[in-house]
Motif scaffolding. Structure first.
Motif, PDB file in Angstrom:
ATOM      1  N   ARG A  14      -5.106 -24.883 -19.526  1.00  0.00           N
ATOM      2  CA  ARG A  14      -5.320 -24.913 -20.986  1.00  0.00           C
ATOM      3  C   ARG A  14      -6.140 -23.684 -21.368  1.00  0.00           C
ATOM      4  NH1 ARG A  14      -9.232 -27.784 -24.562  1.00  0.00           N
ATOM      5  NH2 ARG A  14      -8.256 -27.938 -26.622  1.00  0.00           N
ATOM      6  N   LEU A  15      -5.545 -22.836 -22.190  1.00  0.00           N
ATOM      7  CA  LEU A  15      -6.170 -21.561 -22.534  1.00  0.00           C
ATOM      8  C   LEU A  15      -6.502 -21.496 -24.020  1.00  0.00           C
ATOM      9  CD1 LEU A  15      -3.851 -19.091 -20.562  1.00  0.00           C
ATOM     10  CD2 LEU A  15      -6.024 -20.064 -19.812  1.00  0.00           C
ATOM     11  N   PHE A  16      -7.587 -20.779 -24.322  1.00  0.00           N
ATOM     12  CA  PHE A  16      -7.922 -20.428 -25.694  1.00  0.00           C
ATOM     13  C   PHE A  16      -7.564 -18.965 -25.897  1.00  0.00           C
ATOM     14  CE2 PHE A  16     -11.400 -23.653 -24.886  1.00  0.00           C
ATOM     15  CZ  PHE A  16     -10.772 -24.671 -25.582  1.00  0.00           C
ATOM     16  N   GLU A  17      -6.741 -18.694 -26.892  1.00  0.00           N
ATOM     17  CA  GLU A  17      -6.381 -17.311 -27.189  1.00  0.00           C
ATOM     18  C   GLU A  17      -7.483 -16.678 -28.024  1.00  0.00           C
ATOM     19  OE1 GLU A  17      -2.775 -14.726 -29.274  1.00  0.00           O
ATOM     20  OE2 GLU A  17      -2.644 -16.910 -29.103  1.00  0.00           O
ATOM     21  N   LEU A  18      -8.053 -15.587 -27.545  1.00  0.00           N
ATOM     22  CA  LEU A  18      -9.185 -14.940 -28.205  1.00  0.00           C
ATOM     23  C   LEU A  18      -8.759 -13.713 -29.007  1.00  0.00           C
ATOM     24  CD1 LEU A  18     -11.789 -15.167 -25.299  1.00  0.00           C
ATOM     25  CD2 LEU A  18     -11.339 -16.810 -27.114  1.00  0.00           C
ATOM     26  N   TYR A  19      -7.474 -13.460 -29.103  1.00  0.00           N
ATOM     27  CA  TYR A  19      -6.948 -12.273 -29.772  1.00  0.00           C
ATOM     28  C   TYR A  19      -7.396 -11.042 -28.991  1.00  0.00           C
ATOM     29  CZ  TYR A  19      -5.031  -9.599 -33.678  1.00  0.00           C
ATOM     30  OH  TYR A  19      -4.284  -8.763 -34.446  1.00  0.00           O
ATOM     31  N   THR A  20      -8.240 -10.187 -29.542  1.00  0.00           N
ATOM     32  CA  THR A  20      -8.728  -9.033 -28.775  1.00  0.00           C
ATOM     33  C   THR A  20     -10.255  -8.973 -28.837  1.00  0.00           C
ATOM     34  OG1 THR A  20      -8.769  -7.413 -30.581  1.00  0.00           O
ATOM     35  CG2 THR A  20      -6.655  -7.749 -29.452  1.00  0.00           C
ATOM     36  N   LYS A  21     -10.840  -8.400 -27.796  1.00  0.00           N
ATOM     37  CA  LYS A  21     -12.289  -8.153 -27.746  1.00  0.00           C
ATOM     38  C   LYS A  21     -12.510  -6.739 -27.224  1.00  0.00           C
ATOM     39  CE  LYS A  21     -13.590 -12.528 -28.622  1.00  0.00           C
ATOM     40  NZ  LYS A  21     -14.303 -12.936 -29.850  1.00  0.00           N
ATOM     41  N   ARG A  22     -13.631  -6.164 -27.588  1.00  0.00           N
ATOM     42  CA  ARG A  22     -13.953  -4.798 -27.162  1.00  0.00           C
ATOM     43  C   ARG A  22     -14.870  -4.802 -25.938  1.00  0.00           C
ATOM     44  NH1 ARG A  22     -17.187  -5.053 -31.793  1.00  0.00           N
ATOM     45  NH2 ARG A  22     -15.684  -3.875 -33.020  1.00  0.00           N
ATOM     46  N   ASN A  23     -14.771  -3.735 -25.160  1.00  0.00           N
ATOM     47  CA  ASN A  23     -15.680  -3.467 -24.037  1.00  0.00           C
ATOM     48  C   ASN A  23     -15.872  -4.686 -23.138  1.00  0.00           C
ATOM     49  OD1 ASN A  23     -16.020  -0.886 -25.132  1.00  0.00           O
ATOM     50  ND2 ASN A  23     -17.811  -1.507 -26.326  1.00  0.00           N
ATOM     51  N   PHE A  24     -14.754  -5.242 -22.676  1.00  0.00           N
ATOM     52  CA  PHE A  24     -14.810  -6.460 -21.858  1.00  0.00           C
ATOM     53  C   PHE A  24     -14.109  -6.217 -20.527  1.00  0.00           C
ATOM     54  CE2 PHE A  24     -14.157 -10.766 -20.496  1.00  0.00           C
ATOM     55  CZ  PHE A  24     -15.207 -11.481 -21.064  1.00  0.00           C
ATOM     56  N   ARG A  25     -14.703  -6.782 -19.469  1.00  0.00           N
ATOM     57  CA  ARG A  25     -14.126  -6.690 -18.124  1.00  0.00           C
ATOM     58  C   ARG A  25     -13.690  -8.073 -17.670  1.00  0.00           C
ATOM     59  NH1 ARG A  25     -16.841  -3.452 -12.938  1.00  0.00           N
ATOM     60  NH2 ARG A  25     -14.829  -2.845 -12.024  1.00  0.00           N
ATOM     61  N   CYS A  26     -12.496  -8.170 -17.130  1.00  0.00           N
ATOM     62  CA  CYS A  26     -11.916  -9.462 -16.757  1.00  0.00           C
ATOM     63  C   CYS A  26     -12.811 -10.224 -15.779  1.00  0.00           C
ATOM     64  CB  CYS A  26     -10.529  -9.249 -16.143  1.00  0.00           C
ATOM     65  SG  CYS A  26      -9.696 -10.782 -15.653  1.00  0.00           S
ATOM     66  N   ASP A  27     -13.069 -11.514 -16.083  1.00  0.00           N
ATOM     67  CA  ASP A  27     -13.924 -12.377 -15.253  1.00  0.00           C
ATOM     68  C   ASP A  27     -13.152 -13.176 -14.213  1.00  0.00           C
ATOM     69  OD1 ASP A  27     -16.490 -11.866 -16.359  1.00  0.00           O
ATOM     70  OD2 ASP A  27     -16.045 -13.139 -18.078  1.00  0.00           O
ATOM     71  N   CYS A  28     -11.823 -13.173 -14.297  1.00  0.00           N
ATOM     72  CA  CYS A  28     -11.024 -14.086 -13.472  1.00  0.00           C
ATOM     73  C   CYS A  28     -11.413 -14.026 -11.998  1.00  0.00           C
ATOM     74  CB  CYS A  28      -9.541 -13.762 -13.620  1.00  0.00           C
ATOM     75  SG  CYS A  28      -8.450 -14.826 -12.655  1.00  0.00           S
ATOM     76  N   GLY A  29     -11.761 -15.189 -11.446  1.00  0.00           N
ATOM     77  CA  GLY A  29     -12.065 -15.287 -10.023  1.00  0.00           C
ATOM     78  C   GLY A  29     -13.495 -14.959  -9.638  1.00  0.00           C
ATOM     79  N   ASN A  30     -14.349 -14.577 -10.586  1.00  0.00           N
ATOM     80  CA  ASN A  30     -15.727 -14.265 -10.185  1.00  0.00           C
ATOM     81  C   ASN A  30     -16.543 -15.550 -10.042  1.00  0.00           C
ATOM     82  OD1 ASN A  30     -16.524 -14.995 -12.791  1.00  0.00           O
ATOM     83  ND2 ASN A  30     -16.879 -12.896 -13.477  1.00  0.00           N
ATOM     84  N   SER A  31     -17.864 -15.431  -9.995  1.00  0.00           N
ATOM     85  CA  SER A  31     -18.703 -16.588  -9.682  1.00  0.00           C
ATOM     86  C   SER A  31     -18.634 -17.689 -10.734  1.00  0.00           C
ATOM     87  CB  SER A  31     -20.152 -16.140  -9.510  1.00  0.00           C
ATOM     88  OG  SER A  31     -20.638 -15.565 -10.712  1.00  0.00           O
ATOM     89  N   LYS A  32     -18.125 -17.384 -11.914  1.00  0.00           N
ATOM     90  CA  LYS A  32     -18.007 -18.401 -12.953  1.00  0.00           C
ATOM     91  C   LYS A  32     -16.853 -19.365 -12.691  1.00  0.00           C
ATOM     92  CE  LYS A  32     -20.087 -15.520 -16.519  1.00  0.00           C
ATOM     93  NZ  LYS A  32     -20.027 -15.056 -17.922  1.00  0.00           N
ATOM     94  N   PHE A  33     -15.961 -18.957 -11.804  1.00  0.00           N
ATOM     95  CA  PHE A  33     -14.815 -19.792 -11.439  1.00  0.00           C
ATOM     96  C   PHE A  33     -15.087 -20.378 -10.050  1.00  0.00           C
ATOM     97  CE2 PHE A  33     -13.447 -16.815 -14.562  1.00  0.00           C
ATOM     98  CZ  PHE A  33     -12.472 -17.451 -15.314  1.00  0.00           C
ATOM     99  N   LYS A  34     -15.469 -21.635 -10.029  1.00  0.00           N
ATOM    100  CA  LYS A  34     -15.937 -22.250  -8.773  1.00  0.00           C
ATOM    101  C   LYS A  34     -14.822 -22.421  -7.750  1.00  0.00           C
ATOM    102  CE  LYS A  34     -19.894 -22.581 -10.792  1.00  0.00           C
ATOM    103  NZ  LYS A  34     -20.940 -21.584 -10.488  1.00  0.00           N
ATOM    104  N   ASN A  35     -13.631 -22.781  -8.208  1.00  0.00           N
ATOM    105  CA  ASN A  35     -12.551 -23.119  -7.271  1.00  0.00           C
ATOM    106  C   ASN A  35     -11.309 -22.272  -7.466  1.00  0.00           C
ATOM    107  OD1 ASN A  35     -14.046 -25.386  -6.146  1.00  0.00           O
ATOM    108  ND2 ASN A  35     -13.600 -26.444  -8.075  1.00  0.00           N
ATOM    109  N   LEU A  36     -11.497 -21.059  -7.927  1.00  0.00           N
ATOM    110  CA  LEU A  36     -10.321 -20.222  -8.169  1.00  0.00           C
ATOM    111  C   LEU A  36     -10.609 -18.786  -7.752  1.00  0.00           C
ATOM    112  CD1 LEU A  36      -7.772 -20.230 -10.959  1.00  0.00           C
ATOM    113  CD2 LEU A  36      -9.093 -18.125 -10.686  1.00  0.00           C
ATOM    114  N   GLN A  37      -9.656 -18.206  -7.047  1.00  0.00           N
ATOM    115  CA  GLN A  37      -9.718 -16.789  -6.684  1.00  0.00           C
ATOM    116  C   GLN A  37      -8.606 -16.055  -7.406  1.00  0.00           C
ATOM    117  OE1 GLN A  37      -8.573 -15.427  -2.612  1.00  0.00           O
ATOM    118  NE2 GLN A  37     -10.649 -14.572  -2.521  1.00  0.00           N
ATOM    119  N   CYS A  38      -8.927 -14.890  -7.953  1.00  0.00           N
ATOM    120  CA  CYS A  38      -7.925 -14.117  -8.683  1.00  0.00           C
ATOM    121  C   CYS A  38      -6.801 -13.706  -7.732  1.00  0.00           C
ATOM    122  CB  CYS A  38      -8.575 -12.884  -9.317  1.00  0.00           C
ATOM    123  SG  CYS A  38      -7.414 -11.858 -10.251  1.00  0.00           S
TER     124      CYS A  38
END
Length: 416
Positions: free
Chosen positions: A92-116
């Motif tokens: 289930r995803l929330f679409e955020l449209y666009t954001k500036r100066n952002f680096r993808c978080d996928c798989g980092n420490s905020k994701f407990k059970n997921l690796q990118c």
């Protein structure tokens, strides 16, 4: 979404009641083309195959938040377009449209059970990223989801270009101008943070329609005059009539059209050539501060002062991006649309280019025959007011192929 809902819905009254709205094929195709155009604009500037993490903090990109992996109560996180497909396709995803100066978080420490799956090796956190309630699917000062199942008031959501939160038009302290009359909005809180913008607003901002009072929840909108306290904030302006004319002439020069075009972004200006500070000139004149959002036309950023003092102020307020016209969502969308149009290839034209002259003429003739016969066939349904079914389309193409074979056989017979 509306087409899908209409297709599966039963007529009102169970059978003989109100007539269903009629939508022409041309209208459906036009709406579909508009939706595709919007999608190309928003997603076209982002890579759908490669994780954007390796690019560092991307200047502007399409972002998503995954409530499956980072639910409310946990740390907020944002993922790029490619990771939304590859790593979170069933979430289930929330679409955020666009954001500036952002680096993808996928798989980092905020994701407990997921690796990118695209880039497993990432830092634990991206300290430069900024988050707000949008990453939990909540928007505006009312902190409600969008779309909101409990909100029956039709309202447009507008993004603030400073904090990048989204706001209901009725929660901005003033009724927004028509959507085509302005290009960017700065919310009330960000106007208080960037108070210097009020000096520019008096000359550059698009006027709001009216001010909204506290009875908005009851659907009452009133035109409110400025209070005495607000009037006291007006800076006194001295001088005689010829001085006013001189100031008007200076403002005409200030408001000269920008030389930058919408299709290409100019380089970010880092320093004014002259010693004159545009902001100080404006602040020496009459202007009014209000407790409302402001609405701005295209190219207004190019009018901001870039003297050393102003650049220092932008840096202290963390709004250096305001002097960068390539930071705008419009610039991002134009780039996405341009890139997509360049990459899009017409399969018919590709086929034609691979043929000789005789084959090209034959294919074009076949296409025109198909177009004419299909149009005539569908017109009968429109004239009779009947629905076109799958079987009708299958029947048309079977008949079309049969007629084509008969024409081909006759040509072979006469040529022999």
């Amino acid at each position: 979404m509306e087409a899908a809902a209409a297709e599966g819905a039963e007529p009102a009254g169970g059978g003989g009641g109100a007539e269903e709205p009629v939508v022409s094929l041309a209208e459906v195709l036009a709406e579909n083309e508009e939706l595709e155009k919007e999608a190309r604009a928003v997603l076209g500037g982002s890579d759908h195959e490669r994780c954007s993490y390796s690019q560092g903090a991307v200047k502007r990109q399409a972002l998503y938040a995954c409530s499956t992996c980072t639910p409310p109560g946990g740390e907020p996180a944002g993922i790029c377009l490619a990771c939304s497909y590859e790593c979170h396709g069933t979430h289930r995803l929330f679409e955020l449209y666009t954001k500036r100066n952002f680096r993808c978080d996928c798989g980092n420490s905020k994701f407990k059970n997921l690796q990118c799956k695209l880039l497993p090796e990432k830092s634990k956190v991206n300290s430069g990223n900024k988050y707000n309630d949008n990453f939990y699917g909540l928007y505006c000062t009312c902190k409600r989801p969008y779309p909101d199942p409990e909100d029956e008031i039709p309202d447009e959501m507008i993004q603030c270009i400073v904090c990048e939160d989204w706001f209901h038009g009725r929660h901005l302290g003033a009724i927004p101008p028509e959507s085509g009359d302005f290009h960017e909005m700065v919310c009330q809180a960000c106007m208080n943070h960037c108070h210097f913008l009020w000096a520019y607003a008096s000359q550059l901002a698009v006027p709001a329609l009216t001010k909204v009072n506290s009875l908005e929840d009851e659907g009452i909108v009133l035109k409110v005059e400025e209070s005495e306290e607000q009037k006291k904030e007006i800076k006194k302006e001295g001088g005689v009539e010829h001085q006013e004319m001189k100031e008007e002439k200076q403002m005409e020069q200030f408001n000269e059209p920008s030389t930058s075009s919408g299709s290409a972004c100019p380089e970010v200006v880092t320093k004014s050539e002259g010693p004159v500070c545009k902001l100080k000139e404006l602040q020496s004149k009459q202007y009014l501060k209000k407790d409302t959002a402001t609405f701005w036309p295209s190219n207004w950023r190019s009018k901001l002062c870039t003297c050393a003092d102003c650049l220092k102020m932008y840096s202290e307020l963390e709004v250096q991006f305001l002097t960068d016209e390539c930071d705008t969502v419009l610039a991002y969308e134009n780039k996405g649309t341009s890139d997509q149009e360049t990459e899009r290839r017409d399969p018919l034209m590709d086929t034609l280019n691979s043929m000789n002259r005789v084959q090209q003429v034959e294919l074009i003739c076949e296409y025109n025959d198909l177009k004419t016969e299909l149009t005539d066939y569908l017109r009968r349904f429109a004239d009779e007011g009947t629905v076109v079914k799958r079987e009708d389309i299958q029947h048309f193409f079977e008949e079309f192929q049969s007629r084509k074979r008969r024409r081909t056989n006759r040509m072979q017979y006469y040529c022999s």
